[in-house]
Scaffold this motif. Structure first.
Motif, short mmCIF file in Angstrom:
data_model
loop_
_atom_site.label_atom_id
_atom_site.label_comp_id
_atom_site.label_asym_id
_atom_site.label_seq_id
_atom_site.Cartn_x
_atom_site.Cartn_y
_atom_site.Cartn_z
N VAL A 295 31.82 -9.57 -0.79
CA VAL A 295 32.54 -8.86 0.27
C VAL A 295 33.17 -7.58 -0.30
CG1 VAL A 295 34.38 -9.01 1.98
CG2 VAL A 295 33.09 -11.06 1.38
N GLU A 296 32.89 -6.46 0.38
CA GLU A 296 33.44 -5.18 -0.07
C GLU A 296 34.93 -5.10 0.30
OE1 GLU A 296 31.03 -1.81 0.95
OE2 GLU A 296 32.79 -0.50 0.95
N LEU A 297 35.77 -4.75 -0.67
CA LEU A 297 37.22 -4.77 -0.44
C LEU A 297 37.87 -3.39 -0.52
CD1 LEU A 297 38.04 -7.98 -2.53
CD2 LEU A 297 38.01 -7.78 -0.04
N ASN A 298 37.03 -2.34 -0.59
CA ASN A 298 37.59 -0.99 -0.78
C ASN A 298 38.78 -0.69 0.14
OD1 ASN A 298 35.42 -0.86 -2.42
ND2 ASN A 298 34.79 1.21 -1.81
N ASP A 299 38.62 -0.95 1.44
CA ASP A 299 39.65 -0.50 2.39
C ASP A 299 40.96 -1.29 2.24
OD1 ASP A 299 38.45 -2.75 3.35
OD2 ASP A 299 38.50 -2.14 5.45
N VAL A 300 40.92 -2.50 1.70
CA VAL A 300 42.18 -3.22 1.54
C VAL A 300 42.71 -3.19 0.10
CG1 VAL A 300 41.99 -4.80 3.51
CG2 VAL A 300 40.88 -5.40 1.34
N ALA A 301 41.87 -2.76 -0.84
CA ALA A 301 42.30 -2.83 -2.24
C ALA A 301 42.55 -1.46 -2.88
CB ALA A 301 41.26 -3.59 -3.06
N GLN A 302 42.09 -0.41 -2.25
CA GLN A 302 42.28 0.91 -2.85
C GLN A 302 43.53 1.59 -2.28
OE1 GLN A 302 38.27 2.57 -2.32
NE2 GLN A 302 37.95 2.33 -4.53
N GLN A 303 43.96 2.63 -2.98
CA GLN A 303 45.14 3.40 -2.58
C GLN A 303 46.41 2.56 -2.52
OE1 GLN A 303 42.12 5.05 -1.25
NE2 GLN A 303 42.88 6.28 -2.96
N LYS A 304 46.52 1.60 -3.45
CA LYS A 304 47.75 0.82 -3.52
C LYS A 304 48.39 1.00 -4.90
CE LYS A 304 47.45 -1.94 0.31
NZ LYS A 304 46.93 -1.30 1.42
N GLY A 305 47.89 2.00 -5.63
CA GLY A 305 48.49 2.33 -6.91
C GLY A 305 47.86 1.65 -8.11
#
Ligand code: ASP
Length: 589
Positions: A295-305
């Protein structure tokens, strides 16, 4: 006459009959005035009794029999008082009246029983003794039955079995050729076929329409685990067919042999695009016996520092069911596993979805409970599951996680036993760009056709376009093993020339190596395509085994050697001279 029955045949209904059996002495034991001998042949084991009181001299000779002696026994079938329900012949025994020793045997170097005490090397050296054992006999007989079933099925579908030569010129299937020097043509060599590819295409030009052959192929590869330098394919080709018709035909064959030999109904095989297989499983041969899709998680895992994720092209995860309770040590072990050079991941992030609804992760510093809940939801994880997450370049990360998915399933016994999950993977790329050599390789082989709607792009497109061309190429995958592969072929000279050019052949090289095939395309070549099944692999997979070696009567070992006959070996100087070969050996070898 040596025998009236075999050793697996006699039942209670035979009691009272005078019979003769021949076979090998499995074991003997004495019991009071009686000597018992288990007599074995490929059909089974029958108990023989020698009675001291009735035939003293006979019982005396029976006591001296050794393991694996070959004997004939004549006597009467009697009901056993002490029956053996684990044996087909366990209700009866033979009371011996006559014992003929057909041949003596040295004590074998290992026990000839289902569980042998012999190590791999010893059993390879005495393969003929290993082949006497039940498990190997069952495998080799299964193989024979499978070959017969394949022949009957394909014969019934109008396929013609044609033998093609073994002494040929190189066929490029991506491996090295074994070469054979020609005595009559000084300085020239034959190559052993890596497959009958060009010949089967020529048979289509010749109008045979449906061809098959169960055939040896030879590839001089660096030996990886469970590869054999010579192996067997069910090789097929058909004319005037679409990809779908080929898949239907060989899906039919596969279903038939599973039904016939295993009594298993496989149902319809799903078809999955190559791109989807890579995206969802990180593999072009996905094992569908268990879940854990990527499962691709880019949108929930990126840009959180968390810089590692932010810099990555892809953040991708799997939910491992019920494994939130893994210990720190177990998770560390998984991390080490993905960091090995064979897998090459930089690290592994985990999230435990605790049964109480909270989350514990290796990146708690960057992600709060809400953020982790979003990951879990995306992965479809339940309380009690474990998320494993990898990041980096898209394709590489998917492959790494795909490998981890298999490793986890195997390590934690998550693969249901006795289940079979076949599928077709279709629309493989035509070409593969090799960074190192800076050239294209054929993903399947150079005779594979691009999809019809891609031909124009192939003839006119630029370098980048070539990377994205899709082919009418397909694989049959069962339980994560590649069982077969094939393609629709190019049957047009100009397109074949273009393909060779893309693959880095000069016009002269293409002409020299494949002029005969391209020439044939100018004499009425029909549209055609085909497939080859790995026959050894199919045998193993149908029996739930991972190694092909024990489905081959006389296999090579991991170094490509036959240790029984001791090959390869040097040949005489005279022989070399006759072949016009000058070989200098370093004598200290
Ligand atoms: N010759 C191919 C192979 O050995 C199979 C095929 O394209 O039919 O993989």
């Amino acid at each position: 006459m040596f025998r009236t029955h075999n050793c697996g045949e006699l039942r209670l209904t035979d009691v009272g009959k005078e019979v003769s059996l021949s076979g090998w002495v499995q074991i003997g034991r004495d019991f009071g005035g009686l000597t018992f001998v288990d007599l074995r042949d490929r059909y089974g084991i029958t108990q023989i009794v020698f009675d001291q009181d009735d035939h003293a001299e006979l019982a005396e000779r029976a006591r001296k029999l050794g393991r694996e002696w070959v004997i004939q026994v004549n006597g009467e079938v009697r009901e056993r008082t002490n029956k053996n329900p684990n044996r087909a012949t366990g209700d009866v025994e033979i009371v011996a009246r006559e014992l003929i020793i057909l041949n003596r045997a040295k004590t074998p170097p290992f026990t000839i029983e289902d569980e042998s005490d012999g190590g791999d090397d010893l059993r390879m050296q005495y393969r003929y003794l290993d082949l006497r054992r039940g498990p190997l006999q069952r495998n080799i007989i299964f193989r024979s039955q499978l070959a017969l079933a394949v022949r009957a099925y394909l014969g019934g579908q109008n396929f013609v079995e044609v033998e093609t030569p073994f002494l040929i010129k190189s066929t490029p299937e991506g491996a090295r050729d074994f070469v054979v020097p020609s005595r009559l043509n000084e300085g020239q060599f034959y190559a052993l076929p890596q497959s009958p590819q060009t010949f089967k295409q020529l048979l289509m030009v010749a109008g045979y329409d449906r061809y098959f052959q169960i055939v040896k192929c030879f590839r001089d590869e660096d030996l990886r685990a469970d590869r054999q330098p010579e192996f067997t394919q069910i090789d097929c080709e058909m004319a005037f067919v679409t990809q779908d018709e080929i898949l239907d035909t060989f899906e039919g064959l596969t279903r038939h042999v599973f039904q016939e030999l295993k009594g298993i109904e496989l149902g319809k095989f799903p078809r999955m695009l190559y791109d989807d297989a890579m995206r969802r499983y990180g593999s072009d041969k996905p094992d569908l016996r268990f879940g854990m899709e990527l499962v691709e998680l880019n949108d929930v895992a990126q840009q959180k520092g968390f810089k590692v994720f932010d810099d990555a092209e892809l953040v991708v995860g799997i939910a491992v069911p019920g494994k939130a309770d893994l210990t720190r040590k177990q998770i560390d072990k998984l991390t080490e596993w993905v960091k090995r050079p064979q897998i090459g991941a930089k690290g592994l992030v985990y999230v435990k979805c605790n049964p109480d609804g909270t989350f514990k992760s290796s990146v708690d510093k960057f992600f709060d409970q809400e953020a982790l809940a979003a990951w879990a939801e995306k992965c479809g994880a339940q309380a009690g599951d474990l998320l494993l997450v990898i990041s980096g370049e898209d394709e590489k990360s998917r492959k790494q996680l795909g490998n981890l998915r298999l490793h986890v399933a195997e390590s934690f016994d998550m693969i249901p036993e006795g289940s079979f999950k076949p599928l077709w993977v279709v629309d493989f790329p035509l070409l593969e760009w090799d960074e190192e050599s800076e050239r294209f390789h054929a993903m399947h082989h150079p005779f594979t056709s691009p999809k019809r709607e891609e031909v124009e792009r192939m003839l006119t497109g630029d370098h980048e376009t070539m990377k994205s061309l899709k082919a009418d190429a397909y694989d049959l995958v069962i339980n994560g093993a590649e069982i077969g592969g094939g393609s629709i072929r190019i049957y047009d000279r100009a397109l074949q020339e273009k393909n060779f050019k893309l693959l880095g052949f000069t016009q002269e090289e293409a002409e020299e190596q494949f002029g005969f095939l391209m020439g044939a395309f100018e004499y009425g070549a029909p549209p055609h395509g085909g497939i080859a099944f790995g026959f050894d692999r199919l045998c193993a997979v149908m029996n739930g085994q991972s190694s092909i070696r024990d489905f081959i009567a006389f296999p090579k070992n991991n170094q490509g050697r036959d240790v029984m006959i001791d090959a390869p070996a040097r040949v005489d100087e005279d022989q070399l001279e006759e072949l016009n070969l000058k070989v200098t050996f370093e004598e200290n070898q």
